[in-house]
Write a protein that holds these residues in place. Sequence first.
Motif, PDB file in Angstrom:
ATOM      1  N   GLU A  20      42.770  40.900  36.962  1.00 37.62           N
ATOM      2  CA  GLU A  20      43.679  40.843  37.842  1.00 37.62           C
ATOM      3  C   GLU A  20      43.380  41.785  39.071  1.00 37.62           C
ATOM      4  O   GLU A  20      43.332  41.597  40.354  1.00 37.62           O
ATOM      5  CB  GLU A  20      45.007  41.084  37.414  1.00 37.62           C
ATOM      6  N   ALA A  54      46.040  33.775  36.764  1.00 40.26           N
ATOM      7  CA  ALA A  54      45.677  34.872  37.636  1.00 40.26           C
ATOM      8  C   ALA A  54      44.448  34.322  38.708  1.00 40.26           C
ATOM      9  O   ALA A  54      44.558  34.883  39.853  1.00 40.26           O
ATOM     10  CB  ALA A  54      45.164  36.033  36.669  1.00 40.26           C
ATOM     11  N   SER A  58      45.332  34.467  42.734  1.00 39.52           N
ATOM     12  CA  SER A  58      44.518  35.251  43.701  1.00 39.52           C
ATOM     13  C   SER A  58      44.051  34.364  44.981  1.00 39.52           C
ATOM     14  O   SER A  58      43.728  35.125  46.064  1.00 39.52           O
ATOM     15  CB  SER A  58      43.108  35.550  42.949  1.00 39.52           C
TER      16      SER A  58
END
Length: 292
Positions: A20, A54, A58
């Motif tokens: 992350e 994740a 993004s």
Amino acid sequence: MPIDLSRFGFNTVTMGGTLEHKLDCMKAAGFHGVELWARDLIAHPQGVDAAAQAVKASGLRVTDFQPLRDFECAPDAMRAHRLDMAREQLRQMTLVGADLLLVCSTTSPLAINDPDRAAGDLRTLATLAAPLGIRICYEALSWGRHVNRWHQAWDIVRRCDHAGVGLNLDSFHMAVHGDDSPETLARLAEVPAEKIFLVQLADYFFEYSDRQADIIELARHQRLFPGEGLHDVRPLVQLLESRGYRGDYTFEVFNDDYVNSDPMVVAQRGMQAARWLGDHAVTRAAAVSTIL
């Protein structure tokens, strides 16, 4: 015009930290694409689904998913197992919306030296991948068992004759064999731009070595961003741009110092390299195109 920065991707292997945080730093630095490894998903502490979420959250585009190793030319007794491993990576790719699988030339001592067999194996893989909207990108690893030069990989892609199979060019693997010379780069004119699916870029300090141990050490620990070492990648990019390549450029930079540094600083360093390359690699591209 400068190369559009959205065509540059950043490899997760270059940074330390959680997935992350890596993704956050890439995006904050201005990158639009991320080059993912299967282990980014498998090794995530919350599991594959959390890792995939994740990546999606993004907003970064997955330039490619890597690597599928030791796939082509496996002995008959191993082929079913290698196909199972390939199916698993294809499944993982669907979770993150990746549409390009990078296949490294085999390093297995058991691999059969048969270009037609290699082409057939890649064709089989592409047939499995096509219903998922996934293409196959074949790379000549510089210490590959039978294929370690880009023109050997291109020969196999050409033999494969499948729309979903193309060539990966890695500037590091080219340079360590001296294949970044003007004479060798000129041979890229034989490769249609549309059959080059991905270009990976990295620099390094040292000169050519024919010792495999030296090459592997450089490859896995001491690569640099473009412009930071002794091997200028601009002639390669200039040639590709002049011939109509419009795919992604990714920074696959294995460097122990970078992994142990602030990920945000490393991401910014990578973006500095992207801007340098984007602004300066095209300055001679028009001139190159008039010569070819």
